[in-house]
Enzyme design. Structure first.
Site, PDB file in Angstrom:
ATOM      1  N   GLU A  36      -4.433 -11.841  10.324  1.00  0.00           N
ATOM      2  CA  GLU A  36      -5.518 -12.197  11.238  1.00  0.00           C
ATOM      3  C   GLU A  36      -6.562 -12.986  10.449  1.00  0.00           C
ATOM      4  OE1 GLU A  36      -6.958  -8.710  13.249  1.00  0.00           O
ATOM      5  OE2 GLU A  36      -4.963  -8.259  14.070  1.00  0.00           O
TER       6      GLU A  36
ATOM      7  N   ALA B 183      -8.059 -10.556   8.146  1.00  0.00           N
ATOM      8  CA  ALA B 183      -7.185  -9.535   7.548  1.00  0.00           C
ATOM      9  C   ALA B 183      -5.883 -10.186   7.095  1.00  0.00           C
ATOM     10  CB  ALA B 183      -6.913  -8.407   8.552  1.00  0.00           C
TER      11      ALA B 183
ATOM     12  N   ARG C 173      17.369 -41.195 -18.657  1.00  0.00           N
ATOM     13  CA  ARG C 173      16.210 -42.045 -18.925  1.00  0.00           C
ATOM     14  C   ARG C 173      16.059 -42.307 -20.419  1.00  0.00           C
ATOM     15  NH1 ARG C 173      12.742 -45.717 -16.775  1.00  0.00           N
ATOM     16  NH2 ARG C 173      10.570 -45.320 -17.372  1.00  0.00           N
TER      17      ARG C 173
ATOM     18  N   GLY D 210       7.943 -38.051 -14.153  1.00  0.00           N
ATOM     19  CA  GLY D 210       6.823 -38.976 -14.077  1.00  0.00           C
ATOM     20  C   GLY D 210       6.531 -39.436 -12.661  1.00  0.00           C
TER      21      GLY D 210
ATOM     22  N   GLU E 215       3.322 -13.266   2.336  1.00  0.00           N
ATOM     23  CA  GLU E 215       3.971 -11.947   2.133  1.00  0.00           C
ATOM     24  C   GLU E 215       3.358 -11.206   0.945  1.00  0.00           C
ATOM     25  OE1 GLU E 215       8.228 -11.677   2.819  1.00  0.00           O
ATOM     26  OE2 GLU E 215       8.109 -13.527   3.973  1.00  0.00           O
TER      27      GLU E 215
ATOM     28  N   THR F 137      -0.171 -12.003  -1.761  1.00  0.00           N
ATOM     29  CA  THR F 137      -0.491 -12.921  -2.860  1.00  0.00           C
ATOM     30  C   THR F 137       0.008 -12.347  -4.188  1.00  0.00           C
ATOM     31  OG1 THR F 137      -2.577 -11.784  -3.238  1.00  0.00           O
ATOM     32  CG2 THR F 137      -2.627 -13.666  -1.705  1.00  0.00           C
ATOM     33  N   SER F 138      -0.001 -13.193  -5.222  1.00  0.00           N
ATOM     34  CA  SER F 138       0.371 -12.697  -6.558  1.00  0.00           C
ATOM     35  C   SER F 138      -0.556 -11.555  -6.975  1.00  0.00           C
ATOM     36  CB  SER F 138       0.293 -13.836  -7.568  1.00  0.00           C
ATOM     37  OG  SER F 138       1.338 -14.755  -7.315  1.00  0.00           O
TER      38      SER F 138
HETATM   39  N1  COS Z   1       6.610   1.663   2.553  1.00  0.00           N
HETATM   40  C1  COS Z   1       6.291   2.692   3.377  1.00  0.00           C
HETATM   41  N2  COS Z   1       5.023   3.171   3.513  1.00  0.00           N
HETATM   42  C2  COS Z   1       4.053   2.555   2.783  1.00  0.00           C
HETATM   43  C3  COS Z   1       4.320   1.489   1.906  1.00  0.00           C
HETATM   44  C4  COS Z   1       5.667   1.053   1.795  1.00  0.00           C
HETATM   45  N3  COS Z   1       5.991   0.054   0.968  1.00  0.00           N
HETATM   46  N4  COS Z   1       3.167   1.093   1.328  1.00  0.00           N
HETATM   47  C5  COS Z   1       2.204   1.900   1.817  1.00  0.00           C
HETATM   48  N5  COS Z   1       2.741   2.782   2.695  1.00  0.00           N
HETATM   49  C6  COS Z   1       2.060   3.843   3.433  1.00  0.00           C
HETATM   50  C7  COS Z   1       1.301   4.757   2.461  1.00  0.00           C
HETATM   51  O1  COS Z   1       2.150   5.783   1.971  1.00  0.00           O
HETATM   52  C8  COS Z   1       0.210   5.316   3.356  1.00  0.00           C
HETATM   53  O2  COS Z   1       0.784   6.328   4.176  1.00  0.00           O
HETATM   54  P1  COS Z   1      -0.002   7.695   4.584  1.00  0.00           P
HETATM   55  O3  COS Z   1      -1.000   7.255   5.585  1.00  0.00           O
HETATM   56  O4  COS Z   1       1.052   8.552   5.184  1.00  0.00           O
HETATM   57  O5  COS Z   1      -0.610   8.230   3.329  1.00  0.00           O
HETATM   58  C9  COS Z   1      -0.135   4.129   4.261  1.00  0.00           C
HETATM   59  O6  COS Z   1       1.036   3.279   4.262  1.00  0.00           O
HETATM   60  C10 COS Z   1      -1.310   3.321   3.743  1.00  0.00           C
HETATM   61  O7  COS Z   1      -1.008   2.914   2.436  1.00  0.00           O
HETATM   62  P2  COS Z   1      -2.119   2.428   1.395  1.00  0.00           P
HETATM   63  O8  COS Z   1      -3.295   3.361   1.460  1.00  0.00           O
HETATM   64  O9  COS Z   1      -1.487   2.199   0.068  1.00  0.00           O
HETATM   65  O10 COS Z   1      -2.553   1.027   2.027  1.00  0.00           O
HETATM   66  P3  COS Z   1      -3.564  -0.068   1.543  1.00  0.00           P
HETATM   67  O11 COS Z   1      -4.384  -0.478   2.697  1.00  0.00           O
HETATM   68  O12 COS Z   1      -4.279   0.356   0.293  1.00  0.00           O
HETATM   69  O13 COS Z   1      -2.611  -1.336   1.231  1.00  0.00           O
HETATM   70  C11 COS Z   1      -1.254  -2.889  -0.011  1.00  0.00           C
HETATM   71  C12 COS Z   1      -1.666  -1.420   0.254  1.00  0.00           C
HETATM   72  C13 COS Z   1      -2.291  -3.642  -0.804  1.00  0.00           C
HETATM   73  C14 COS Z   1       0.035  -2.801  -0.799  1.00  0.00           C
HETATM   74  C15 COS Z   1      -0.978  -3.621   1.328  1.00  0.00           C
HETATM   75  O14 COS Z   1      -2.170  -3.781   2.039  1.00  0.00           O
HETATM   76  C16 COS Z   1      -0.351  -4.990   1.182  1.00  0.00           C
HETATM   77  O15 COS Z   1       0.848  -5.108   0.944  1.00  0.00           O
HETATM   78  N6  COS Z   1      -1.146  -6.077   1.380  1.00  0.00           N
HETATM   79  C17 COS Z   1      -0.611  -7.422   1.469  1.00  0.00           C
HETATM   80  C18 COS Z   1      -0.219  -7.700   2.877  1.00  0.00           C
HETATM   81  C19 COS Z   1       0.545  -8.962   3.032  1.00  0.00           C
HETATM   82  O16 COS Z   1       1.611  -9.107   2.466  1.00  0.00           O
HETATM   83  N7  COS Z   1       0.003  -9.891   3.833  1.00  0.00           N
HETATM   84  C20 COS Z   1       0.659 -11.096   4.144  1.00  0.00           C
HETATM   85  C21 COS Z   1       1.013 -11.096   5.590  1.00  0.00           C
HETATM   86  S1  COS Z   1       2.708 -11.178   5.915  1.00  0.00           S
HETATM   87  S2  COS Z   1       3.113 -13.079   5.665  1.00  0.00           S
END
Ligand code: COS
Length: 376
Positions: A127, A130, A265, A336, A360, A362-363
């Site tokens: 979003e 987000a 080349r 080049g 999916e 960022t780094s």
């Molecule tokens: N598989 C299953 N469950 C998962 C999981 C995974 N890989 N990663 C997290 N969870 C679960 C956690 O266990 C937690 O569960 P409970 O509520 O039961 O405790 C819940 O999801 C929340 O997890 P967490 O607190 O770790 O979430 P965060 O908000 O801190 O986020 C990251 C973690 C940073 C890893 C996540 O936000 C992320 O991957 N961000 C990038 C998103 C992205 O790729 N965006 C691009 C869009 S798609 S093109």
């Protein structure tokens, strides 16, 4: 596959994907409208048997999407036709939440048609406010009677606004962060769903979605209420190594272009491969591509063996996407100015290779996933 070697069958699948990309998809891409969904390419990927290979037709433990096959097909297509590669990947990304968490009826309704290339799928998570933090997403789904009413905005959604089916993540409760998100299926054309294309530097079908009082019955809910974030994360655990495979394919192509040119080349009376500035840069690039490939396929093999995890997926994506950016840059430097002519394959790769370090996750997000695991 052993820890270090792809089997002959696996190499054959990668080569088949490369050949389909070159002979069947490239002409369709050339004829298509840049930056828009190319249905001819999607149908070709179905007819040629690549999409069916991606999808199990039924739900259940033995119907997992094979991560290694996904990576092999992505790497093979990436070497010759990044647009077809992306079309294949997006069918997978958009549909895997249904395979993973959908009811048998949902799987039967959508997956076979996606696998034939008859319908186009999309994954709608990001979003405007987000991206890296999808746990803070704001698009709302309100319970109304037996169904749901969805309102809000999604952006940078690949295949939007033309997809036929979106797996879409919405907030169903406030104050719960990631635990207040639920996944839905939203068919394209549902009343109240509109969108617009976004033009990117590398032509890519991507856009925004606007949902205004989109009414869905409860049959469109994907998985349990409040479990949508996990649906999204499990999907990314499968697809992140395969983004790495896409990048390995692009990096290999760039390396091949540079090696070929360095042999041919001549400058200062000798082939430029005989200057160590060139040959050592390409030796480093070849080493990095191999390391990236090993990380990608070891993460995929672990996934297929039921031993995958978010850390392995993140390491594969991080290393391969960063490596590909460097290798394409080295290749451009070796060739080049001609590499920057708009029609040159390296100019195309230069534009394509940037986005995978962002989408999916960022780094920096991949490093966060790895670091959390290190210090857990
Ligand atoms: N598989 C299953 N469950 C998962 C999981 C995974 N890989 N990663 C997290 N969870 C679960 C956690 O266990 C937690 O569960 P409970 O509520 O039961 O405790 C819940 O999801 C929340 O997890 P967490 O607190 O770790 O979430 P965060 O908000 O801190 O986020 C990251 C973690 C940073 C890893 C996540 O936000 C992320 O991957 N961000 C990038 C998103 C992205 O790729 N965006 C691009 C869009 S798609 S093109």
């Amino acid at each position: 596959m052993t820890a270090f070697q792809l089997t002959n069958d696996q190499l054959a699948l990668r080569e088949r994907a490369r050949s389909i990309g070159e002979k069947s998809c490239q002409p369709l891409v050339a004829d298509g409208e840049k930056g828009r969904v190319n249905r001819q390419v999607v149908q070709m990927l179905g007819r040629a048997g690549l999409l069916p290979k991606l999808f199990p037709m039924t739900k259940g433990d033995d119907a997992r999407v094979a991560a290694t096959d996904l990576c092999l097909m992505r790497e093979g297509l990436a070497m010759v036709c990044p647009e077809a590669e992306t079309a294949l990947a997006l069918q997978g990304l958009g549909t895997y939440p249904i395979v993973q968490s959908g009811s048998p009826a949902m799987v039967a309704e959508w997956v076979p048609r996606v696998a034939k290339g008859e319908v186009v799928a999309a994954f709608a998570l990001s979003e405007p406010a987000a991206g890296s933090d999808p746990g803070s997403l704001a698009l709302r789904a309100e319970k109304k009677g037996d169904g749901w009413v969805l309102s809000g905005t999604k952006t940078w959604i690949s295949n939007a606004p033309s997809a036929d089916v979106y797996t879409l993540f919405a907030r169903t409760s406030d104050g719960d962060g990631a635990r207040g998100i639920t996944a839905f299926i939203v068919p394209g054309g549902t009343p109240g769903l509109t969108g617009a294309s976004i033009e990117m530097i590398a032509p890519h079908p991507i856009g925004t979605l606007e949902l205004t009082d989109v009414a869905l019955s409860d049959a469109y809910r994907l998985g349990e209420v409040g479990e949508g974030f996990k649906v999204a994360m499990r999907t990314l655990d499968l697809f992140r190594p395969s983004v790495g495979a896409f990048c390995v394919g692009m990096a290999q192509r760039a390396l091949d272009e540079a090696v070929g040119w360095a042999k041919e080349r001549r400058a200062f009376g000798k082939a430029i491969k005989d200057f160590q500035a060139v040959s050592h840069a390409l030796a480093d690039a070849a080493t990095q591509v191999r390391a990236a490939r090993l990380l990608v396929y070891s993460a995929a093999a672990a996934y297929d063996a039921g031993q995958g995890n978010s850390k392995l997926a993140a390491m594969a994506k991080l290393f391969a996407t960063e490596t590909a950016q460097r290798v394409v840059d080295v290749a451009v430097q070796v060739l080049g100015a001609r590499a920057l002519e708009a029609s040159h394959p390296l100019a195309h790769l230069w534009l394509e290779v940037r986005a995978p370090r962002i989408y999916e996750g960022t780094s920096e997000i991949q490093r966060e996933v790895i670091a959390r695991e290190l210090f857990r």
